[in-house]
Design an enzyme around this catalytic site. Structure first.
Site, PDB file in Angstrom:
ATOM      1  N   ARG A 128       0.737  -1.181  -0.105  1.00 33.15           N
ATOM      2  CA  ARG A 128      -0.226   0.205   0.082  1.00 33.15           C
ATOM      3  C   ARG A 128       0.981   1.531   0.021  1.00 33.15           C
ATOM      4  NH1 ARG A 128      -3.791   0.173   4.899  1.00 33.15           N
ATOM      5  NH2 ARG A 128      -5.113  -1.398   3.933  1.00 33.15           N
ATOM      6  N   ARG A 197      -1.553   6.764   9.695  1.00 35.00           N
ATOM      7  CA  ARG A 197      -1.571   6.465   8.242  1.00 35.00           C
ATOM      8  C   ARG A 197      -1.207   7.116   6.580  1.00 35.00           C
ATOM      9  NH1 ARG A 197      -3.582   0.970   8.135  1.00 35.00           N
ATOM     10  NH2 ARG A 197      -3.127   0.141  10.143  1.00 35.00           N
ATOM     11  N   CYS A 497     -15.025  -2.723   0.112  1.00 35.76           N
ATOM     12  CA  CYS A 497     -13.549  -3.080   0.653  1.00 35.76           C
ATOM     13  C   CYS A 497     -12.977  -4.792  -0.593  1.00 35.76           C
ATOM     14  CB  CYS A 497     -13.442  -3.925   1.946  1.00 35.76           C
ATOM     15  SG  CYS A 497     -13.673  -4.934   2.677  1.00 35.76           S
ATOM     16  N   CYS A 503      -8.132 -10.932   0.931  1.00 38.71           N
ATOM     17  CA  CYS A 503      -7.513 -10.286   2.350  1.00 38.71           C
ATOM     18  C   CYS A 503      -8.059 -11.652   3.974  1.00 38.71           C
ATOM     19  CB  CYS A 503      -8.748  -9.687   2.678  1.00 38.71           C
ATOM     20  SG  CYS A 503      -8.931  -8.781   4.532  1.00 38.71           S
TER      21      CYS A 503
END
Ligand code: HEM
Ligand code: SF4
Length: 634
Positions: A128, A197, A497, A503
């Site tokens: 990410r 973040r 998501c 995931c």
């Protein structure tokens, strides 16, 4: 199921959530502001775990008194996120061990397996990026596009936090991918893990003073809270410091220890060895623009300007957060609440004081309760403000009055304010692949465009000359990237998501399930006589962690079993109220039975212009509360 039955079943979530959690002593060994003590430093490049060399903040708790979660121990023994990650990356195994799996998050990566595949686990990594304000320079976009093909699963994912996710990277390629990102103006440092973040800000590339200031503030806050130990560069680019210079006021704010906030001799002056108890999220915006879901962040910062448009200071909200755990009612999503106002020159100091308050007092024994929202719920805002003020060294001024919030998508063509245009493109669930990926690359490369990612998983192409508008529109349309008037309004505001198959926490489908769910909702709309241009905000997640912020949706689906969802109702189109849990365990095949009476009643009984979320709060929950016998146990 009849409408009346559905309505009558909805109870429970209205209940005031009382938090009864076992006491937690905090990190401090004694006193309130006792941090700035002696620490022993070690060379930044060492990967040793020997306790003799580890920098220990004075705030390290007495483990005999306070039980800490195992991640706290991993952090403490990691030599600032190096050990044993470095070693694990160098061995021949396809994956990395549990400790390294926790540590690599701080470097912006999750270890995953493909849950569709049976048999032996094949490890892969998701990366990410960190892109404050969603800004992606032209060169970085092109590099990410290449990396997805060469080392990933051939798609790029735009996330709800204005970042890219690249899925499917093998361990043996991690260093190549990471170093390529770093050397091309990108970073993944701190995109996951127990620290600050990606900092959100409105993605629109407006050049007006207010937007530019919000974006500059977001970038400064991101720099302030970036890890400093150098471990990231040691591991991924052999110690080369490929960091862009930060403004001097950021360095000054980080190093300032006038109020006992810092570990002065530590390689991590703000984070120390333990970093934060849990992830930490910050968004910055301007009044009225709620494209960033401001109230879902640990800190929400709002630029306040005078009548001439000159910025004066900031309103600050604190304590938002989405994640919860099924059947544990002491976990809950929460909206940020006003903390106060600070003059513009103080913003970095105020943010740091809030972060330090959470660092010192957030729970480190049970990660379910470690977010700052639980600290504020337990203390109340007055006590929280009082403690923050000690680290800030000043009193907060009263929160300035704000106009109402609006959701802005920035889709379609807009003026930037400097003669150029920008074009916002809707991308379903932020997934860029196939023809769409090729067309975007072609346009972005040919016209040398910079790009922005929105907090709604969409993309903005920036710096477009007027004469390019028509050829760009044509190329994009051929690849299915349509102007907003041609996209179903339900798709425009929906989010899902990634969930299955990658995931590890997914209980059921989200991204793969949403296209069909939206079609079925549209069919129900048609059946009950709702018009095409009417819409509801729909968000779907595969588990209660809430990565697509479903608790802010007018209609939220939260996976609670295989092919089964909790239904949440009551968010608003401008994302200012929390939804409530309406029903549990709704099987995917039964969706229409639940939705049809709700939409039918909305069409029949709504007030003029009343959005679905407000209608459900006014009518559905009111009716439901009259029947206090059933509950949607969270
Ligand atoms: C292995 C575990 C996890 C993975 C792979 C994961 C993945 C993601 C992804 C992919 C996004 C971007 C979502 C999108 O664009 O659709 C995201 C955002 C988010 N994640 Fe997670 N997540 C994980 C764990 C968690 C946990 C444990 C929580 C909460 C307890 C959580 C809460 C969130 C929230 C609230 C967002 C929304 C973005 C925002 O911050 O505004 N995630 N996560
Ligand atoms: S909400 Fe749950 S299923 Fe979806 S990405 Fe986050 S952790 Fe995974």
């Amino acid at each position: 199921m009849a409408a009346s039955t559905v309505l009558a079943k909805a109870v429970g979530a209205e209940k005031e959530l009382k938090v009864h959690m076992p006491g937690y002593g905090g990190l401090r060994s004694s006193g309130m502001i006792t941090l700035a003590g002696s620490v022993r430093a070690m060379p930044a490049s060492s990967s040793s775990s020997s306790s003799a060399g580890i920098v220990r903040a004075v705030a390290t708790p007495d483990t005999a008194v306070v039980k800490r979660s195992k991640v706290e121990l991993y952090k403490e023994q990691s030599n600032f996120l190096r050990f044993p990650l470095n070693e694990e990356l160098q061995n021949e195994a396809a994956g990395i061990n549990e400790v390294a799996t926790q540590l690599i998050k701080f470097h912006g990566s999750y270890q995953q397996t493909n849950r569709d595949e049976r048999g032996t686990k094949s490890y892969q990594f998701m990366l990410r990026t960190k892109n404050p304000c969603g800004k992606v320079p032209n060169k970085l976009y092109l590099v990410m596009d290449d990396l997805a093909d060469e080392f990933g699963i051939g798609t790029l994912r735009l996330t709800t936090r204005q970042t890219f996710q690249l899925h499917g990277v093998l361990k043996k390629n991690l260093k190549t991918v990471m170093s390529t990102i770093i050397k091309n103006m990108g970073s993944t440092l701190g995109a996951c893990g127990d620290l600050n973040r990606n900092v959100l800000a409105p993605a629109a590339p407006y050049t007006n003073k207010e937007y530019a200031f919000a974006q500059e503030t977001a970038e400064n806050i991101a720099s302030l809270l970036t890890p400093q130990s150098g471990a990231y560069y040691d591991i991924w680019v052999d110690g080369e410091k490929v960091m862009s210079a930060e403004p001097p006021e950021v360095t000054a704010a980080r190093n300032d220890n006038s109020h006992g906030t810092n570990f002065p001799e530590s390689p991590e002056p703000i984070y120390g060895t333990q970093f934060l108890p849990r992830k930490f999220k910050i968004a910055v915006t301007v009044p009225t623009d709620n494209s960033v879901d401001i109230l879902t962040n640990d800190i929400g910062v709002v630029v306040i300007s005078d009548s001439d448009g000159e910025h004066q200071g900031f309103n600050i909200y604190v304590g938002g957060g989405m994640g919860r755990t099924h059947r544990v009612e002491t976990t809950f999503p929460r909206l940020g609440e006003p903390l106060g106002y600070v003059p513009k020159e103080d913003i970095l100091y105020a943010v740091k004081a809030i972060v330090v308050t959470q660092r010192e007092n957030g729970r480190r024994d049970d990660r379910k309760y470690s977010r700052m929202k639980y600290l504020i719920s337990q203390w109340g805002i007055e006590k929280f403000r009082c403690v923050v003020e000690k680290y800030y060294g000043k009193k907060f001024e009263p929160f300035r009055e704000l106009p109402d919030w609006e959701f802005r998508s920035y889709l379609g063509w807009h003026e930037q304010g400097d003669g150029a245009l920008f074009c916002g493109l809707h991308v379903d669930s932020g997934r860029i692949g196939g023809k769409m990926k090729k067309a975007l690359r072609e346009v972005i490369e040919k016209y040398n465009l910079n790009v922005r990612i929105t907090p709604n998983q969409n993309l903005i192409l920036c710096d477009i000359r007027r004469t390019w508008r028509r050829p760009i529109t044509t190329v994009l349309a051929q690849a299915g990237l349509l102007q907003p008037k041609y996209v179903d309004p339900l798709n425009i505001t929906s989010m899902a998501c990634p969930a299955l198959p990658l995931c590890p926490l997914a209980i059921t489908e989200a991204e793969r399930g949403i296209p069909d769910i939206l079609k079925r909702v549209r069919a129900v709309f048609d059946k009950v006589g709702l018009r095409y241009n009417e819409s509801v905000v729909i968000r779907i997640t595969g588990c209660p962690n809430g990565c697509a912020r479903p608790y802010m949706a007018e209609l939220g689906f939260v996976g609670d079993g295989p092919n089964s969802y909790q239904i949440w109702l009551g968010g608003t189109p401008n994302q200012t109220s929390l939804a409530k849990c309406f029903m549990n365990k709704v099987k995917i095949q039964d969706l229409e039975k639940v939705l049809e009476p709700l939409f039918y009643n909305w069409r029949r009984k709504r007030l003029r212009g009343e959005p679905f979320g407000q209608f459900t709060t006014r009518v559905v929950y009111k009716v439901a509360l009259d029947d206090a016998t059933h509950g949607c146990r969270q």
